[in-house]
Design an enzyme around this catalytic site. Structure first.
Site, mmCIF file in Angstrom:
data_model
loop_
_atom_site.group_PDB
_atom_site.id
_atom_site.type_symbol
_atom_site.label_atom_id
_atom_site.label_comp_id
_atom_site.label_asym_id
_atom_site.label_seq_id
_atom_site.Cartn_x
_atom_site.Cartn_y
_atom_site.Cartn_z
ATOM 1 N N LYS A 50 0.838 -1.203 0.000
ATOM 2 C CA LYS A 50 0.000 0.000 0.000
ATOM 3 C C LYS A 50 0.872 1.251 0.000
ATOM 4 C CE LYS A 50 -3.837 -2.350 2.251
ATOM 5 N NZ LYS A 50 -4.566 -2.677 3.473
ATOM 6 N N GLN A 94 -4.130 -1.134 9.625
ATOM 7 C CA GLN A 94 -4.121 -2.481 9.049
ATOM 8 C C GLN A 94 -4.676 -3.490 10.061
ATOM 9 O OE1 GLN A 94 -3.181 -3.300 5.791
ATOM 10 N NE2 GLN A 94 -4.048 -5.289 6.339
ATOM 11 N N ASP A 117 -10.509 3.406 4.418
ATOM 12 C CA ASP A 117 -10.957 2.012 4.336
ATOM 13 C C ASP A 117 -12.478 1.938 4.223
ATOM 14 O OD1 ASP A 117 -9.202 -0.085 4.133
ATOM 15 O OD2 ASP A 117 -8.711 -0.137 6.268
#
Ligand code: NAP
Length: 280
Positions: A50, A94, A117
């Site tokens: 990412k 994460q 997200d």
């Protein structure tokens, strides 16, 4: 195999190129912070990918790596600082997090306007009420793939196998927002095969290797396989029996190289959208 292959790598590369061009034209660099807690090796790979992808499109991106024993208070403190930092447009924590940390509390702590997200309950609620803002990256990537494959969405019978907050539920909401008629299947559904056979668009997100058999797929169906499962011999396979399904489907995504590359591309897209909403 008679199905057309939906090439996620190519669609993702195109999306990343478009994002890079849009970033190059901005008077500022969108800021992304990826927070990793602990040493989970898979998380390490995801976070690196990412961060690298974000750098490549010109973002100001950094990974903040905290030790496995980090307390909830310390993690929430870091998120509060990132929420208040004007240079930060997107925050991604994460998952999974170590057991001493309440994941839902962390998701709720991220400022909704920086929640790239799309997991914050406010963003989930906006999506569910037909006013999508920041939407989860994997289902958003699936919508890009369906459009790239030329799928006609309004009125299509779409079936989503799985109802997680990360994939299944937001997937169903996005298909509904695109005027599909949506059915959601899960572990208590009575006749999965029959329900899947009704689909013109079938999205599988269960995490069970090759669970969707060839005869579950109607002739001419578009099949999107979100699953990523590692077999004992090390191979990666999806939730769909690819070889058998490809004999019935009109179009199908491979695993790997289908939905996977889209998830990161859509994280970049969300970060750009968050930056534009905050700064322009
Ligand atoms: P999850 O949270 O475990 O949810 C799985 C869903 O599948 C649940 O709704 C569950 O039903 C349903 N399910 C499980 N077994 C079933 C069965 N035998 N019959 C019918 N339904 C069943 O998983 P997830 O996070 O949504 O992920 C799903 C898959 O997608 C995994 O393979 C994951 O690795 C992959 N994934 C890929 C990406 C990507 O970037 N490509 C991103 C995220 C996830 P209940 O709700 O009734 O328990």
């Amino acid at each position: 195999m008679t199905a057309r292959l939906i090439d996620g790598k190519a669609v993702a590369a195109e999306l990343r190129k478009t994002i890079a061009a849009r970033v190059a034209a901005l008077p500022f660099r969108p800021g992304l912070r990826v927070v990793r807690v602990g040493e989970d090796p898979a998380s390490g790979i995801y976070v690196r990918n990412k961060d690298r992808a974000a750098q490549e499109v010109g973002f100001d991106s950094a990974t903040l790596h905290l030790p496995v024993g980090t307390s909830q208070a310390d993690l929430l403190g870091l998120i509060a600082r990132l929420n208040a930092d004007p240079a930060v447009d997107g925050i991604l924590v994460q998952l999974p997090l170590p057991p001493q940390i309440d994941t839902d509390a962390v998701i709720r702590a991220v400022a909704p306007e920086k929640d790239v997200d799309g997991f914050h309950p406010l963003n989930a609620g906006l999506l569910a009420s037909g006013q999508p803002r920041l939407t989860p990256c994997t289902p958003k990537g699936v919508m890009h793939l369906l459009r790239a494959a030329g799928c006609v969405l309004p009125g299509a019978r779409a079936v989503v196998l799985g109802r997680s907050n990360i994939v299944g539920r937001p997937m169903a909401q996005l298909l509904l927002a695109a005027d599909c008629s949506v059915t959601i299947l899960h572990s208590r559904t009575r006749d999965l095969a029959a329900e899947c056979r009704r689909a013109e668009i079938l999205v599988a997100a269960v995490g069970r290797p090759r669970m969707v058999r060839g005869d579950w797929v109607a002739e001419g169906c578009t099949v999107i396989d979100v699953g990523i499962n590692r077999l004992p011999d090390g191979r990666l396979v999806g939730d769909v029996d690819f070889v058998a399904a490809a004999n019935h489907a009109a179009a199908i995504t491979p695993v790997p190289g289908g939905v996977g590359p889209m998830t990161i591309a859509c994280l970049l897209e969300n970060t750009l959208e968050a930056a534009l909403a905050r700064r322009v």
